[in-house]
Motif scaffolding. Structure first.
Motif, PDB file in Angstrom:
ATOM      1  N   LEU A   1      -2.280  -5.608  -4.321  1.00 59.37           N
ATOM      2  CA  LEU A   1      -2.879  -5.420  -3.002  1.00 59.37           C
ATOM      3  C   LEU A   1      -4.258  -6.088  -2.936  1.00 59.37           C
TER       4      LEU A   1
ATOM      5  N   ARG B   1       1.056   4.183  -2.954  1.00 66.37           N
ATOM      6  CA  ARG B   1       0.847   5.619  -2.731  1.00 66.37           C
ATOM      7  C   ARG B   1       2.056   6.433  -3.247  1.00 66.37           C
TER       8      ARG B   1
ATOM      9  N   ARG C   1      -1.811  -1.738  -7.011  1.00 69.12           N
ATOM     10  CA  ARG C   1      -3.195  -1.819  -6.525  1.00 69.12           C
ATOM     11  C   ARG C   1      -3.773  -3.212  -6.772  1.00 69.12           C
TER      12      ARG C   1
ATOM     13  N   GLU D   1       0.833  -1.202   0.000  1.00 65.54           N
ATOM     14  CA  GLU D   1       0.000   0.000   0.000  1.00 65.54           C
ATOM     15  C   GLU D   1       0.872   1.259   0.000  1.00 65.54           C
TER      16      GLU D   1
END
Length: 631
Positions: free
Chosen positions: A237, A219, A234, A215
């Motif tokens: 994840l 970011r 993403r 994560e």
């Protein structure tokens, strides 16, 4: 049948140290393996007078022709050697755990230069990491597919790996990013091993570290406007979150634990294990076992622990069991010093263990149903039972009777019916026993059987349905009990002049079938389907009797609360309880509701409410002022 004294070793020749012993039959086959802290003391127990031995032990020592032993240094060594020999020799008198199904595992071959992840049902290999067991193969393959996206560990076979090495071209998984392609040097052996260790760490329950790391990287990539990398991270994840969400949280402290549930009867046992990692159920497995010796719950738990951990499988931080094994310290040494072996007493762990135990009960029930549903097995059971009792033909209709009471009060009897080896519940009957007939079990059995067989010999006016239900008498009557109960039942047959119905009694240990006038019981072979049928008959008769007894006892307690009401006799009490079920509901009823009950007039209805409501606890009152106080 061998005489155990013929092969009994001289007491002075048996050591007093820990060890493992083997009984062999005349052909040299190992028929029983056991362990002991003190071999001399333990073996002496087998060579007592045969009359004081448990029936299963007696059968074992009279089948054997010799005994031998091996001395070991510690009790844990004895436990593991016993387990090894039971697997090697498959002794007929030992408890045998059988997997109730074949479970797939996710295996990581950490012993290879390039660790490989794959699905397997084979035995564990030393040095490899295993995750599971999983209930379904599709579930483990779906998990693996998601995991390889984030941890692209090699998953190909040795042949595919070597071909890729020779050609210098990775396989399809390498091209689509689900393998790091160590075969073509895209990643070094050290980097690939680190990747495999991360895979194992995540599967072992350390999920938070990797989720937070991905994560954060996502970011950072988004902040740097590297949207393609951010989108890929993403997706990674989401894949890991999906793997994590497949198992709901069952323990809020995110602990690692194995929970072992147990269900058993006199003949068989079921063990279920939930593997909880990081507070989530990661896998489940189970066994069924024939109980061929005198093993109780604690012995079966010890055997389950041995099967789970004797071959080097790592134990989690906690192992939760319904009962501790006979020697908890020895079991803890087997598990390792960092594992807490205990019985949970309260809270969510106790509740989860109860769920595991419920699974064990259900597995045992399904195991029985599979045997019941087998027409061949049912036919064999009836044939075996007919031969054992020397009947002219298999008993196609069997009626089994049991008596239940609480210290001589609320005595009831039950009759269950099996036709063609299956229960026929529409023809079950229950009997209330009162007066002189309720003085003891034999008198109660005499009363119940007399009423049943008089109904057969001289039936009252029957409806068409009743006539159909008792169209023919039983081939065999079974009574729950030994010689006294069988003698009481035989008196009924003699008094009524019945000679065409066979009779037998089921002793508490189930292996013993008592016939009228016989000095010794009939012992059904352990492998006989008849033994399983007899067990089901006895259990069903007992269940049916207990259910009726509890309802009668509860009704008697309700009825006693109405005893103090003037003018309320037995018939009216019964009518009230038929209408309202409990005294509490009678107390809450209105006058009009009571008057609707047959036999209850306005005056009596008012008396009932006055008597019951005066007994109910009222508000607290200040005796000086008369003021009603708050609760």
């Amino acid at each position: 049948m061998a005489d155990p004294s013929s092969y009994r070793p001289a007491p002075g020749t048996v050591p007093v140290s820990a060890g493992v012993y083997r009984f062999r039959d005349p052909d040299g086959r190992v028929i029983y393996v056991g362990k002991a802290k003190n071999l001399r003391q333990r073996l002496a127990n087998y060579f007592q007078d045969l009359s004081v031995l448990h029936e299963r032990t007696r059968r074992m020592v009279t089948t054997a022709a010799s005994v031998e032993w091996t001395v070991v240094r510690t009790e844990v060594e004895a436990l593991t050697l016993e387990y090894t020999w039971i697997k090697e020799f498959d002794p007929r008198f030992n408890v045998k755990f059988r997997d109730d199904k074949s479970y797939p595992y996710l295996a990581l071959t950490m012993g290879e230069k390039y660790p490989r992840v794959h699905v397997t049902r084979k035995p564990r290999l030393k040095g490899d990491r295993y995750f599971g067991p999983y209930t379904h193969v599709w579930a483990i393959r779906e998990t693996l597919d998601l995991m390889l996206r984030v941890f692209p560990v090699r998953s190909c076979s040795a042949g595919v790996f070597r071909r890729a090495e020779r050609s210098g071209r990775p396989c399809l998984l390498g091209f689509i990013g689900k393998c790091s392609a160590p075969c073509t040097g895209e990643i070094t052996a050290e980097e690939h091993r680190r990747l495999a260790e991360q895979f194992a760490d995540f599967m072992a329950g350390n999920t938070g570290t990797y989720l937070r790391r991905i994560e954060a990287r996502m970011r950072e990539a988004a902040a740097a406007q590297d949207y393609e990398t951010a989108a890929s991270l993403r997706d990674d994840l989401q894949a890991l979150q999906k793997v994590t969400e497949k198992n709901s949280v069952v323990l809020s402290d995110a602990t690692d634990a194995d929970l072992i549930g147990l269900a058993q009867d006199e003949l068989e046992a079921s063990v279920q294990v939930f593997h909880v990692r990081g507070g989530r159920i990661r896998g489940q497995r189970g066994w069924t076992a024939e109980i061929l010796d005198t093993s109780g719950p604690s012995d079966l738990i010890e055997r389950a622990l041995t099967v789970l951990y004797a071959e080097g499988a790592p134990a989690p931080a906690e192992v939760l069991v319904p009962v501790l094994p006979p020697d908890p310290e020895q079991a803890r040494e087997l598990l390792g010093s960092r594992t807490d072996l205990r019985v949970p007493r309260r809270g969510e762990k106790k509740e989860l263990l109860e769920t595991v135990t419920d699974n064990a009960k259900e597995a045992l029930r399904l195991h029985r149903l599979r045997r019941v549903g087998d027409l061949t097995a049912r036919s064999k059971a009836l044939e075996d039972l007919g031969e054992a009792l020397e009947l002219a033909e298999p008993p196609l209709r069997i009626e089994c009777f049991d008596i239940s009471h609480s210290q001589g009060t609320n005595v009831v009897g039950s009759m269950v019916v099996f036709e063609d080896g299956l229960p026929k519940k529409s023809e079950y009957r229950r009997y209330s026993v009162t007066g002189e007939a309720a003085r003891d079990d034999t008198a109660s059995m005499h009363d119940v059987l007399t009423r049943r067989l008089k109904h057969h010999l001289d039936p009252p006016e029957k409806t068409a349905e009743e006539a159909r239900r008792f169209a023919y008498p039983p081939s065999l009557i079974l009574v729950d009990g030994g010689p006294p109960q069988v003698a009481a039942a035989q008196r009924v047959l003699d008094e009524l002049g019945i000679t065409d119905i066979a009779l037998a009694g089921i002793a508490k240990r189930l292996e013993e079938i008592w016939l009228p006038g016989e000095e010794h019981p009939v012992i059904l072979p352990r492998t006989s389907e008849a033994l399983f049928l007899v067990q089901r008959l006895r259990d069903e008769a007992h269940r049916f009797a207990i259910t009726y007894h509890r309802s009668k006892r509860g009704r008697a307690m309700q009825s006693s609360a109405l005893d103090e009401v003037p003018g309320l006799g037995p018939a009216r009490k019964k009518a009230l309880l038929d209408a309202f079920t409990t005294v509490a509901k009678v107390r809450e009823a209105e006058l009009e509701d009571l008057q609707a009950v047959p036999g209850i007039g306005p005056a009596l209805a008012e008396q009932i409410l006055t008597a019951l409501r005066s007994d109910a606890p009222g508000p607290a009152v200040n005796m000086t002022t008369g003021e009603i106080l708050d609760a």
